[in-house]
Scaffold this active site. Structure first.
Site, PDB file in Angstrom:
ATOM      1  NE  ARG A  15     116.670 116.854  51.752  1.00 22.49           N
ATOM      2  CZ  ARG A  15     117.875 116.327  51.774  1.00 22.49           C
ATOM      3  NH1 ARG A  15     118.330 115.731  52.857  1.00 22.49           N
ATOM      4  NH2 ARG A  15     118.674 116.415  50.728  1.00 22.49           N
ATOM      5  CG  ASP A  16     121.049 118.373  52.584  1.00 20.81           C
ATOM      6  OD1 ASP A  16     121.469 118.151  53.725  1.00 20.81           O
ATOM      7  OD2 ASP A  16     121.613 117.945  51.562  1.00 20.81           O
ATOM      8  CG  HIS A 207     123.428 117.251  46.857  1.00 24.17           C
ATOM      9  ND1 HIS A 207     122.117 117.585  47.128  1.00 24.17           N
ATOM     10  CD2 HIS A 207     123.994 116.994  48.073  1.00 24.17           C
ATOM     11  CE1 HIS A 207     121.904 117.530  48.442  1.00 24.17           C
ATOM     12  NE2 HIS A 207     123.028 117.168  49.037  1.00 24.17           N
ATOM     13  CG  HIS A 209     126.927 118.280  51.859  1.00 23.53           C
ATOM     14  ND1 HIS A 209     126.134 118.745  52.886  1.00 23.53           N
ATOM     15  CD2 HIS A 209     126.126 117.512  51.085  1.00 23.53           C
ATOM     16  CE1 HIS A 209     124.907 118.266  52.736  1.00 23.53           C
ATOM     17  NE2 HIS A 209     124.872 117.514  51.652  1.00 23.53           N
ATOM     18  CB  CYS A 240     123.481 113.729  55.983  1.00 18.09           C
ATOM     19  SG  CYS A 240     122.610 112.171  56.202  1.00 18.09           S
ATOM     20  CG  ASN A 249     123.577 121.017  50.719  1.00 23.28           C
ATOM     21  OD1 ASN A 249     123.000 120.809  51.769  1.00 23.28           O
ATOM     22  ND2 ASN A 249     123.611 120.159  49.736  1.00 23.28           N
TER      23      ASN A 249
HETATM   24  P1  HMG Z   1     113.463 101.174  59.090  1.00 24.41           P
HETATM   25  O1  HMG Z   1     113.476 101.213  60.583  1.00 24.41           O
HETATM   26  O2  HMG Z   1     114.347 100.164  58.401  1.00 24.41           O
HETATM   27  O3  HMG Z   1     111.966 101.036  58.554  1.00 24.41           O
HETATM   28  O4  HMG Z   1     113.824 102.627  58.560  1.00 24.41           O
HETATM   29  P2  HMG Z   1     110.901  99.917  58.742  1.00 24.41           P
HETATM   30  O5  HMG Z   1     110.183  99.773  57.420  1.00 24.41           O
HETATM   31  O6  HMG Z   1     111.489  98.685  59.374  1.00 24.41           O
HETATM   32  O7  HMG Z   1     109.864 100.582  59.782  1.00 24.41           O
HETATM   33  C1  HMG Z   1     110.243 100.870  61.116  1.00 24.41           C
HETATM   34  C2  HMG Z   1     109.388 101.996  61.676  1.00 24.41           C
HETATM   35  O8  HMG Z   1     109.578 103.179  60.891  1.00 24.41           O
HETATM   36  C3  HMG Z   1     107.897 101.713  61.634  1.00 24.41           C
HETATM   37  O9  HMG Z   1     107.307 102.419  62.736  1.00 24.41           O
HETATM   38  C4  HMG Z   1     107.443 102.398  60.366  1.00 24.41           C
HETATM   39  O10 HMG Z   1     106.069 102.763  60.415  1.00 24.41           O
HETATM   40  C5  HMG Z   1     108.334 103.617  60.350  1.00 24.41           C
HETATM   41  P3  HMG Z   1     107.014 101.696  64.158  1.00 24.41           P
HETATM   42  O11 HMG Z   1     106.121 100.519  63.786  1.00 24.41           O
HETATM   43  O12 HMG Z   1     108.350 101.251  64.695  1.00 24.41           O
HETATM   44  O13 HMG Z   1     106.359 102.778  64.956  1.00 24.41           O
HETATM   45  N1  HMG Z   1     108.564 104.124  59.001  1.00 24.41           N
HETATM   46  C6  HMG Z   1     108.246 105.367  58.575  1.00 24.41           C
HETATM   47  N2  HMG Z   1     107.680 106.396  59.223  1.00 24.41           N
HETATM   48  C7  HMG Z   1     107.474 107.533  58.498  1.00 24.41           C
HETATM   49  N3  HMG Z   1     107.839 107.668  57.188  1.00 24.41           N
HETATM   50  C8  HMG Z   1     108.399 106.642  56.542  1.00 24.41           C
HETATM   51  C9  HMG Z   1     108.623 105.427  57.242  1.00 24.41           C
HETATM   52  N4  HMG Z   1     109.158 104.256  56.881  1.00 24.41           N
HETATM   53  C10 HMG Z   1     109.111 103.470  57.959  1.00 24.41           C
HETATM   54  N5  HMG Z   1     108.745 106.805  55.261  1.00 24.41           N
HETATM   55  C11 HMG Z   1     113.798 104.385  56.940  1.00 24.41           C
HETATM   56  C12 HMG Z   1     113.931 102.893  57.174  1.00 24.41           C
HETATM   57  C13 HMG Z   1     114.195 104.649  55.522  1.00 24.41           C
HETATM   58  C14 HMG Z   1     112.339 104.787  57.163  1.00 24.41           C
HETATM   59  C15 HMG Z   1     114.690 105.116  57.946  1.00 24.41           C
HETATM   60  O14 HMG Z   1     115.974 104.594  57.847  1.00 24.41           O
HETATM   61  C16 HMG Z   1     114.727 106.607  57.709  1.00 24.41           C
HETATM   62  O15 HMG Z   1     113.742 107.294  57.926  1.00 24.41           O
HETATM   63  N6  HMG Z   1     115.849 107.115  57.253  1.00 24.41           N
HETATM   64  C17 HMG Z   1     115.934 108.531  56.897  1.00 24.41           C
HETATM   65  C18 HMG Z   1     117.305 109.008  56.881  1.00 24.41           C
HETATM   66  C19 HMG Z   1     117.329 110.419  56.376  1.00 24.41           C
HETATM   67  O16 HMG Z   1     116.316 111.097  56.253  1.00 24.41           O
HETATM   68  N7  HMG Z   1     118.542 110.884  56.083  1.00 24.41           N
HETATM   69  C20 HMG Z   1     118.733 112.212  55.590  1.00 24.41           C
HETATM   70  C21 HMG Z   1     118.277 112.408  54.183  1.00 24.41           C
HETATM   71  S1  HMG Z   1     119.413 111.776  52.967  1.00 24.41           S
HETATM   72  C22 HMG Z   1     120.602 113.015  52.799  1.00 24.41           C
HETATM   73  O17 HMG Z   1     120.599 113.976  53.516  1.00 24.41           O
HETATM   74  C23 HMG Z   1     121.588 112.887  51.668  1.00 24.41           C
HETATM   75  C24 HMG Z   1     121.281 113.823  50.481  1.00 24.41           C
HETATM   76  O18 HMG Z   1     121.251 115.173  50.888  1.00 24.41           O
HETATM   77  C25 HMG Z   1     122.357 113.650  49.403  1.00 24.41           C
HETATM   78  C26 HMG Z   1     123.764 113.754  50.017  1.00 24.41           C
HETATM   79  O19 HMG Z   1     124.142 114.825  50.458  1.00 24.41           O
HETATM   80  O20 HMG Z   1     124.392 112.703  50.072  1.00 24.41           O
HETATM   81  C27 HMG Z   1     119.912 113.476  49.841  1.00 24.41           C
HETATM   82 MG    MG Z   2     122.946 116.426  51.125  1.00 23.47          MG
END
Ligand code: HMG
Ligand code: MG
Length: 302
Positions: A15-16, A207, A209, A240, A249
């Site tokens: 995933r990450d 966690h 990086h 990310c 990581n």
């Molecule tokens: P948004 O645009 O605010 O969502 O995104 P919305 O509710 O307004 O919906 C907009 C569109 O997104 C719609 O589609 C929804 O259907 C779709 P449209 O009508 O435009 O075609 N949508 C989705 N589609 C699939 N799955 C969903 C979903 N939700 C809405 N769950 C949202 C908000 C959270 C979805 C967006 O900002 C997003 O996907 N962000 C993901 C960011 C991400 O994955 N980042 C990496 C992971 S975190 C990380 O790596 C950190 C970590 O490792 C710890 C660390 O190291 O810090 C965990």
């Molecule tokens: Mg991370």
């Protein structure tokens, strides 16, 4: 507090690790990676995320990857779910654990999940409730607990505040993330202490990086606090997409080498783990980003 005798690693590589890769990685390769990780003895694997495919195209094959895994009974497969839409999609894949992911920094929360910290908690609350009602374990990831790419230094009070909010909505375990790898041991210790104001030692993980090469030192300081759960990424994959400049990581291979060298059990076969890292690195046409893996691979040539 004494150093733990056994440590559990969650490999977040699928995933990450892979979410940040520009080139599409076929589902079959992701599945093979998961299989290799479980064969190496990993009992927790963060497989994928149910996020918007527009935001993170690499994770668009989430359901296919989950469906393709030949599951081991002793392994917990987790997925990220930022909202109810993601949770409902994830539910069909029967994850053992879901991860809601928030941030100690307002700016990072906005960039990563398009909402404020307060709004994120409002979104997570029904997800946590639904997951727990379905008997699915809930972990929370707390990003930017020492530094933020947009806000700079993050005070421990911000971490404590977020941990308290996560606890308040029923998140069972939280991971203290150094998203951009800027932390050094005392800063990470303070972030962990801030978290421990709300969570039991058994319900926290690190966690880290490794952008600035501090992740092993940060792991060690947490071990000295008694922390026994860490997220690591095979071959040091990761980053990310919303944390520019941050690298992967800490490599699982490096952490396993550290732990085994300290006489700490992990249940992981380091040679098989190195093979898993080599497999995915070969696919990505690069060398594993792990000093221990490099040393072991070089030794095999002699
Ligand atoms: P948004 O645009 O605010 O969502 O995104 P919305 O509710 O307004 O919906 C907009 C569109 O997104 C719609 O589609 C929804 O259907 C779709 P449209 O009508 O435009 O075609 N949508 C989705 N589609 C699939 N799955 C969903 C979903 N939700 C809405 N769950 C949202 C908000 C959270 C979805 C967006 O900002 C997003 O996907 N962000 C993901 C960011 C991400 O994955 N980042 C990496 C992971 S975190 C990380 O790596 C950190 C970590 O490792 C710890 C660390 O190291 O810090 C965990
Ligand atoms: Mg991370």
């Amino acid at each position: 507090m004494s150093i733990p005798t056994r440590v559990k690693l969650v490999d977040v590589g699928p995933r990450d690790g892979l979410q940040n890769e520009k080139q599409p990685v076929p589902a079959a390769v992701k599945i093979e990676l998961v299989h290799r990780l479980q064969d190496a003895g990993l009992t927790e694997i963060e497989v994928t995320s149910f996020v918007s495919p527009k935001w993170v195209p690499q994770m668009a094959d989430n359901a296919a990857v989950m469906a393709g895994i030949a599951r081991n009974a002793g392994v917990r497969y987790s997925v990220l779910t930022p909202n109810l839409q993601g949770f409902e999609a994830a539910l069909k894949s029967k994850p053992d654990e879901i991860v809601v992911f928030g941030a100690a920094s307002e700016a990072f929360s906005q960039k990563n999940i398009n909402c404020s910290i307060a709004e994120s908690i409002e979104r997570f609350a029904p997800v946590v409730q639904a997951a727990r009602a379905a008997g699915i374990h809930v972990r929370g990831a707390m990003s930017c607990t020492v530094g933020c790419p947009y806000e700079g230094v993050i005070a421990p009070e911000r971490v404590s505040y977020l941990a308290g909010l996560m606890k308040g909505i029923g998140v069972q375990h939280v991971g203290v993330a150094d998203t951009i790898g800027v932390g050094t041991p005392l800063k990470v210790q303070r972030a962990m202490e801030a978290t421990l104001k709300h969570y039991d030692l058994n319900d926290v993980s690190g966690h880290f990086h490794d952008t600035y090469g501090q992740a092993l030192a940060n792991t060690l300081v947490c071990l000295q606090m008694g922390v026994w759960q860490f997220d690591t990424s095979v071959a040091g994959l990761g980053g990310c997409p919303y944390a520019k400049g941050a690298t992967g990581n800490v490599a699982s291979e490096d952490v396993v080498y550290l732990l085994h060298g300290m006489g700490i059990e992990t249940g992981i076969d380091l040679d098989k783990l190195v093979d898993a890292g080599k497999f995915i690195s070969d696919f990505l046409e690069r060398k594993p980003n792990s000093r221990a893996a490099t040393a072991i691979l070089n030794k095999r040539l002699n």
